[in-house]
Each structure stands twice: as C-alpha cells, then as structure tokens.
Design an enzyme around this catalytic site. Sequence first.
Site, PDB file in Angstrom:
ATOM      1  N   ALA A  15     -14.798  -5.427  33.644  1.00 22.45           N
ATOM      2  CA  ALA A  15     -14.853  -6.801  33.138  1.00 22.45           C
ATOM      3  C   ALA A  15     -13.858  -7.006  32.003  1.00 22.45           C
ATOM      4  O   ALA A  15     -13.173  -8.033  31.934  1.00 22.45           O
ATOM      5  CB  ALA A  15     -16.270  -7.134  32.670  1.00 22.45           C
ATOM      6  N   ASP A  16     -13.764  -6.038  31.101  1.00 22.64           N
ATOM      7  CA  ASP A  16     -12.793  -6.127  30.020  1.00 22.64           C
ATOM      8  C   ASP A  16     -11.373  -6.206  30.564  1.00 22.64           C
ATOM      9  O   ASP A  16     -10.556  -7.014  30.113  1.00 22.64           O
ATOM     10  CB  ASP A  16     -12.906  -4.899  29.108  1.00 22.64           C
ATOM     11  CG  ASP A  16     -13.955  -5.071  28.024  1.00 22.64           C
ATOM     12  OD1 ASP A  16     -13.987  -6.144  27.398  1.00 22.64           O
ATOM     13  OD2 ASP A  16     -14.730  -4.137  27.790  1.00 22.64           O
ATOM     14  N   THR A  17     -11.071  -5.352  31.527  1.00 22.94           N
ATOM     15  CA  THR A  17      -9.714  -5.269  32.040  1.00 22.94           C
ATOM     16  C   THR A  17      -9.344  -6.502  32.854  1.00 22.94           C
ATOM     17  O   THR A  17      -8.254  -7.064  32.685  1.00 22.94           O
ATOM     18  CB  THR A  17      -9.547  -3.992  32.890  1.00 22.94           C
ATOM     19  OG1 THR A  17      -9.987  -2.863  32.130  1.00 22.94           O
ATOM     20  CG2 THR A  17      -8.101  -3.783  33.278  1.00 22.94           C
TER      21      THR A  17
END
Length: 399
Positions: free
Chosen positions: A174-176
């Site tokens: 999700a961060d990436t």
Amino acid sequence: MLIVTNPLAGIRVLDLTNVLAGPYCCYQLALMGAEVIKVERPGSGDLARMLGADADRNKAGMGISFLAQNAGKKSVTLDMKSPRGKELLKSLVRTADVLVENFRPGVMDRLSLGYDVLTKENPNLIYCAISGFGQTGPRKDDPAYDQIVQGISGVMSITGGPQTAPYRVGYPLADTVGGMTAAFSISAALNASPVSRGAFLDVSMTDAVISTMGWVVSNYLIGSVPPEAHGNENMTSAPSGTFETADQPINIAANRDEQWETLATLLGRADLLSNPDYRTREDRKANRHQLRSELETVLKTRSSSDWVHELSAKGVPSGPVLSVSQVLNDPQISERGLISTIPSDGEDLQLSGSPVIVDGKRPTPQSAPPELGAHNDEVWSALGLSEADIRDLREKDVI
C-alpha cells in the site's frame, strides 16, 4: 531525436514526508532528475532513519529503510512548529515547484502551513498530500500504516489460499503503490501549462490500492462475483498457476487453448486432451486441482530450469519462482542495470534505480542518501541567510 535522460531536471521538490509512501514518491522524482530537498525534524529526522535490519545503522540515523528510498536527495532540518521555522518553510516554498507531505489530514493546516497558506507564497505550487484514506471521508483521521490499508482495501482477503487468507502481501504494497501513484499525479500536474500549474493532489493509499485491483473489483461490480482467495491459482484459466518440479516451483500460464495443447503434448500427456474433464477452458477451470496433480506427476521428474527452458521454447509461458536473493542475482536484472552502486562513507551501497529506462539509459541515484541536515548550509544560505544566521538557528533548535 531529442534524448531525454533527466525529464524532471530543473524541478525543485520539497519532501516533507516520513518512512515510505512519501519518500518512495520523492525518490522516483529524484531519479527522474528533480532536485529533492528533504525537510526533516531537527535531532531525529525521518523515522525510517531508525528502521531496518542493521541495528548499528539505525543507531547512527542511517537505517537501511532510509537508505532504500532517499539517495539523490538533499537533507535540511527545520522545526515547522516554531515561528521562524514557518517563515523559513514559506521562503523555501517560494523557490519550489512541488511540495509533498504525508501527515494525517489537517496537520499542515493546524501548523498554519496548509495548501491555502502556501499557495499565497507560490500560486504555481503543486501540493501533494499522501494519506491512508484521503483528505475527506469518515476514516480520514484514522492512523494508516501499510498493513492497516492492506486489510481495509480488501487485498488481504484475496491473498493466500482458502485455508490461509486473509494474508498480508509480503512487502509494504500500500505504501509503495500509494507513493508511485503520487509520483504519477505530480508528473501529470507538472505537464500543465505554467500559468495553471498549481494544484492540490489528494492521494489516498487505499484508493490507489483498490484502483490496482481492476479485474477483482470489476468481477464484483459488473459480474456480481465476490472475490475469493485462490492461492497461486489464476482463476481466469487452467492450467495456470504454480506447479511443483523436482527441485523448486515454477509458474505456468497456459491460458490459450493452443498453449494447453502444447503443454500436454510436451509432457507426454496428450491423453488429457481427449479427457472430458479437460476438453474446454471451462472444464479445465472446474477441474483445475485434479489437472494440476496430473501434470505434476511428470513435472516432478525434472528440474525447474529444464522445464522453463523447454516450455518457453515451445511458446508456453513459464518461469521459475525465485527468492529475492535469486532474482537480484538473475542475469536479466543484472544486464538491465536495475541495481546500481553508490559510494557512501567508504562503502558501496547497492540501491534500486528507476523502474523505467529513458532513451536507453536507466535513471540511477546520483548521490548517497544524506546525513540528517547535511545540506543546511547550502540550502539556507541560498535563501540569503548568513553564516551567523544559520548558527543562530542551530543554537535555537530551529534547524
């Protein structure tokens, strides 16, 4: 032909972000040639400086998690809560094209440094706010680490198999994805004419992840089929998934009828082609587990490399299931130069470059990840501050 190797050269980005989604976004912009100035908290800086597998690096404020996303950037320190710090940020904003932050919604406004304030300093500013759920909606104020977003976005519900789901994807997906989405949106905004360039970009990590789940979402919205966890099986076709060999698993994607026919013939199992259980695509999908067992009786007699070589030569898509260490040493990755070496404090750091090759050249980091505040003198003096001014700011913990 114009060769463009640094398409964002001349663009200044202020990176006010922390840990991963924002730093990853700004790293992609730096790789494409932007000047990225990382604005960090005095004394501690980005939390990622203390994160990673090497405790000594964490203690020194240069954790591996920080090294992975911050090469090619400059670092300044600034207390944005102090009146003088606010003024310095505004001065810096007047020189910038882009500002990226990933605080919880409302934090910058409470600091009196929100979009409405900063665009008075620079009407052309592209302001990108990355958050877990976006700047609006009932969840907007909730904490949003990667795993939280993976769970809420539905990703975990379809990852793993029926006996193991919900399962977390093995890296900060999700961060990436959120960071790459932000980098894309910033690049798009930079393409606007200079007169109308200013923009407020509201990037939700949850929205970004759901957007990447196109087929899964559409099967539910259009086909009314609730998504399920199917492990390594591709539910759109069969045989298509992961298969055991004599040494390690391989993936086979015989998605077209002719590929299935070639696979069965190559394995010496042409008898399966006339079996009513496998005659059509729908038959094979309905009996996929039985079919996999039949094929593995042959696949387990030889090595994965033998099968991948032979199947690929015959036009049947296949590939080994590699570990991270194996793929990083794979000739395909080596030849294309995805991993580059950057000198840093007497050692050579191996870091990932851009995932894009531009005009035959892969953008790579041009300098090592910076020590905390390494560019204070350079950046603040460029705004007109004297040595005495900078010394005074240090003594007062403003920088």
